[in-house]
Write a protein that holds these residues in place. Structure first.
Motif, short mmCIF file in Angstrom:
data_model
loop_
_atom_site.label_atom_id
_atom_site.label_comp_id
_atom_site.label_asym_id
_atom_site.label_seq_id
_atom_site.Cartn_x
_atom_site.Cartn_y
_atom_site.Cartn_z
N ARG A 142 0.79 -1.22 0.05
CA ARG A 142 -0.06 -0.16 -0.01
C ARG A 142 1.06 1.17 -0.01
O ARG A 142 0.54 2.23 -0.89
CB ARG A 142 -0.89 0.11 1.17
CG ARG A 142 -1.91 -1.00 1.36
CD ARG A 142 -3.11 -0.79 0.13
NE ARG A 142 -3.47 -2.14 -0.33
CZ ARG A 142 -4.17 -2.57 -1.24
NH1 ARG A 142 -4.29 -1.70 -2.31
NH2 ARG A 142 -4.42 -3.83 -1.46
N LEU A 143 1.92 1.19 0.77
CA LEU A 143 2.73 2.49 0.74
C LEU A 143 3.32 2.65 -0.70
O LEU A 143 3.43 3.75 -1.02
CB LEU A 143 3.81 2.21 1.93
CG LEU A 143 3.61 2.35 3.35
CD1 LEU A 143 4.67 1.87 3.94
CD2 LEU A 143 3.18 3.66 3.75
N ASN A 144 3.78 1.60 -1.25
CA ASN A 144 4.26 1.84 -2.72
C ASN A 144 3.34 2.51 -3.33
O ASN A 144 3.73 3.12 -4.55
CB ASN A 144 4.69 0.55 -3.18
CG ASN A 144 6.13 0.21 -2.63
OD1 ASN A 144 6.47 0.72 -1.78
ND2 ASN A 144 6.25 -1.17 -2.65
N LYS A 145 2.02 2.23 -3.25
CA LYS A 145 0.95 2.99 -4.01
C LYS A 145 0.76 4.27 -3.69
O LYS A 145 -0.34 4.81 -4.07
CB LYS A 145 -0.19 2.09 -4.43
CG LYS A 145 0.11 0.91 -5.00
CD LYS A 145 -1.04 -0.19 -5.10
CE LYS A 145 -1.25 -0.80 -6.52
NZ LYS A 145 -2.52 -1.24 -6.60
N SER A 146 1.10 4.86 -2.60
CA SER A 146 0.39 6.14 -2.01
C SER A 146 0.53 7.18 -3.00
O SER A 146 -0.55 7.91 -3.16
CB SER A 146 1.22 6.39 -0.56
OG SER A 146 2.51 6.40 -0.99
N TYR A 179 -2.52 6.70 -5.36
CA TYR A 179 -3.55 6.89 -4.50
C TYR A 179 -3.70 8.56 -4.31
O TYR A 179 -4.86 9.02 -3.92
CB TYR A 179 -3.89 6.29 -3.29
CG TYR A 179 -3.88 4.87 -3.27
CD1 TYR A 179 -4.71 4.24 -4.05
CD2 TYR A 179 -3.11 4.16 -2.49
CE1 TYR A 179 -4.48 2.63 -4.24
CE2 TYR A 179 -3.03 2.80 -2.41
CZ TYR A 179 -3.67 1.98 -3.32
OH TYR A 179 -3.84 0.67 -3.17
N THR A 180 -2.68 9.29 -4.53
CA THR A 180 -2.39 10.51 -4.09
C THR A 180 -2.79 10.65 -2.56
O THR A 180 -3.64 11.73 -2.25
CB THR A 180 -3.46 11.74 -5.10
OG1 THR A 180 -4.77 11.50 -5.00
CG2 THR A 180 -2.94 11.67 -6.42
N LEU A 181 -2.39 9.87 -1.85
CA LEU A 181 -2.50 10.03 -0.25
C LEU A 181 -1.25 10.14 0.06
O LEU A 181 -0.16 9.44 -0.31
CB LEU A 181 -3.18 8.85 0.10
CG LEU A 181 -4.70 8.32 -0.39
CD1 LEU A 181 -5.22 6.99 -0.01
CD2 LEU A 181 -5.58 9.68 0.04
N SER A 182 -0.75 10.67 1.21
CA SER A 182 0.32 10.77 1.96
C SER A 182 0.90 9.39 2.43
O SER A 182 -0.17 8.62 2.89
CB SER A 182 0.47 11.88 2.99
OG SER A 182 -0.20 11.55 4.09
N ARG A 183 1.97 9.14 2.33
CA ARG A 183 2.65 7.87 2.97
C ARG A 183 2.16 7.77 4.41
O ARG A 183 1.70 6.73 5.04
CB ARG A 183 4.04 7.87 3.20
CG ARG A 183 4.68 7.45 1.59
CD ARG A 183 6.09 7.44 1.70
NE ARG A 183 6.76 6.17 2.42
CZ ARG A 183 6.92 5.07 1.44
NH1 ARG A 183 6.48 5.00 0.37
NH2 ARG A 183 7.47 4.10 2.38
N ALA A 184 2.16 8.85 5.14
CA ALA A 184 1.83 8.76 6.48
C ALA A 184 0.30 8.43 6.90
O ALA A 184 -0.01 7.80 7.72
CB ALA A 184 2.22 10.32 7.29
N PHE A 185 -0.44 9.00 5.94
CA PHE A 185 -1.99 8.70 6.10
C PHE A 185 -2.33 7.18 5.89
O PHE A 185 -2.75 6.33 6.40
CB PHE A 185 -2.75 9.60 5.23
CG PHE A 185 -4.19 8.97 4.95
CD1 PHE A 185 -4.88 9.26 6.24
CD2 PHE A 185 -5.04 8.64 4.00
CE1 PHE A 185 -6.32 9.15 6.29
CE2 PHE A 185 -6.14 8.16 3.98
CZ PHE A 185 -7.01 8.45 5.21
N VAL A 186 -1.30 6.63 4.72
CA VAL A 186 -1.62 5.10 4.18
C VAL A 186 -1.25 4.29 5.38
O VAL A 186 -1.88 3.35 5.77
CB VAL A 186 -0.70 4.99 3.05
CG1 VAL A 186 -0.78 3.44 2.81
CG2 VAL A 186 -1.33 5.74 1.88
N ARG A 187 -0.16 4.65 5.99
CA ARG A 187 0.57 3.68 7.17
C ARG A 187 -0.44 3.92 8.36
O ARG A 187 -0.86 2.97 9.01
CB ARG A 187 1.72 4.63 7.62
CG ARG A 187 2.30 3.95 8.85
CD ARG A 187 2.98 2.85 8.53
NE ARG A 187 3.04 1.82 9.62
CZ ARG A 187 3.74 0.67 9.65
NH1 ARG A 187 4.74 0.57 8.90
NH2 ARG A 187 3.53 -0.28 10.36
#
Ligand code: PEP
Ligand code: MN
Length: 358
Positions: free
Chosen positions: A319-323, A326-334
């Motif tokens: 998921r992080l690799n796809k952040s 997704y135009t989502l921040s890595r911190a949010f995905v995490r």
């Protein structure tokens, strides 16, 4: 009129400005006069007693500096505020004629210290501003307000100065904006002032954080101001000149929380779509947890632990690799993946360990 009422009903933002620390009579007077001459503040601050991390730092000049800020207030016609951290500070500040007392972050964190100050002020009609505690605990912050309210002090305002964090790449104290928002949800009548100086620790970020506070509808700002910031005796990197303070204030875009009729229906239309998407998100999450329970059952039957670290690390990494995609921040995905995982563990734990009476 009470300070808190003035902050809420007056022109936004209400500004508290002045040096981190009082260094000399002339320094306090000159910087306060400059601030006042450009109408850049409604309340003047100066630190007299400085709570410092290491004992060899400058710890403030103490009682002898009190008349300096009081006189600067008289000269400019503005009220004044200093930080107090114990009963003796309170007595000396009140005797000197300071108008408003503020409780620092390192004091709010300690209920004994807050109670001592509240008790010393029982029955007084002084105005108090309370900074958030250094740790991200809204209950503790609210508790300080309750301690003052219990001794009959009703003129209370809050200052958000961020929360201690180890070695953050950007902030001196992380803002965790959701916490002042939660505070406001619980104590809506208390005005909220943001202190971008102590959040950022860096004058280059002051505008950005001040603008954000305005966009989150804070009522005021506390900004450390010094005539020669680089040579300030404390917090040099975050202080700014009165001229720069004025520039920042002039550059702020002030928006209103009211939805005017023209745009309200357009916003409503989008909000309805958002709400439909949220419905779907939660339906999907619920469905996902049912699948987790199925996995939990198989793990129970085969005596397998809930966590397989490698599998989990792979899921996160994917998921992080796809952040970006997704135009989502890595911190949010995490954060989102962690929250989903915790909930999944909760469901699986319930399946694994049906309640036993022992
Ligand atoms: C200050 O305002 O100078 C100060 C000491 O702040 P804080 O309590 O936020 O650390
Ligand atoms: Mn400071």
């Amino acid at each position: 009129m009470k300070l808190s009422e003035k902050i809420i009903s007056g022109k936004r933002p209400y500004i508290v400005a002045g040096p981190c620390s009082a260094e000399s009579e002339e320094q306090v007077m000159r910087v306060c006069k400059e601030i006042a001459s450009t109408h850049s503040a409604q309340l003047l601050r100066a630190g007299i007693w400085k709570p410092r991390t290491r004992p060899d730092s400058f710890e403030g000049l103490g009682e002898k500096a009190l008349p300096w800020i009081v006189n600067a207030g008289k000269e400019t016609g503005l009220p004044t505020t200093v930080e107090v951290a114990n009963k003796l500070h309170v007595e000396q500040a009140l005797k000197a004629g300071v108008d408003v007392l503020w409780i620092g972050a390192r004091t709010t964190v300690n209920p004994f210290a807050v109670q001592e100050i509240a008790d010393a002020l029982r029955g007084s009609d002084i105005s108090i501003m309370i900074k958030n505690p250094v740790n991200p605990d809204v209950q503790l912050w609210m508790g300080a307000f309750e301690r003052f309210a219990k001794v009959g002090i009703t003129d209370l305002s809050a200052i958000h100065r961020g929360f201690s964090i180890y070695n953050h790449p950007k902030y001196r104290n992380v803002p965790n904006w959701e916490l002042p928002i939660l505070f406001k949800e619980n104590m809506p009548e208390i005005p909220l002032i943001c202190d971008p100086s102590h959040i950022t620790g860096n004058r280059e970020l002051l505008f950005e954080v001040s603008q954000k506070a305005m966009d989150l509808n804070f009522e005021g700002l506390m900004i450390e101001t010094h005539l020669d910031p680089d040579n300030a005796w404390s917090d040099a990197a975050q202080q700014i000149t009165p001229e720069r303070l004025k520039n920042i204030l002039d550059s702020l875009v002030l928006r209103t929380p009211e939805l005017n009729t023209g745009v309200a229906s357009q916003i409503d239309e989008i909000r309805m779509k958002v709400s439909t998407l949220d419905d779907r998100l939660f339906d999907l999450l619920s469905e996902r947890m049912l699948l987790s329970e199925g996995v939990g059952k198989l793990k129970r039957e085969n005596n397998i632990t809930i966590l397989q670290q490698e599998h989990w690390s792979n899921l996160i990494q994917k998921r992080l690799n796809k952040s970006d995609e997704y135009t989502l921040s890595r911190a949010f995905v995490r954060q989102l993946m962690d929250a989903i995982h915790q909930e999944s563990i909760r469901h699986q734990t319930a399946i694994m360990n049906p309640e036993k009476k022992i």
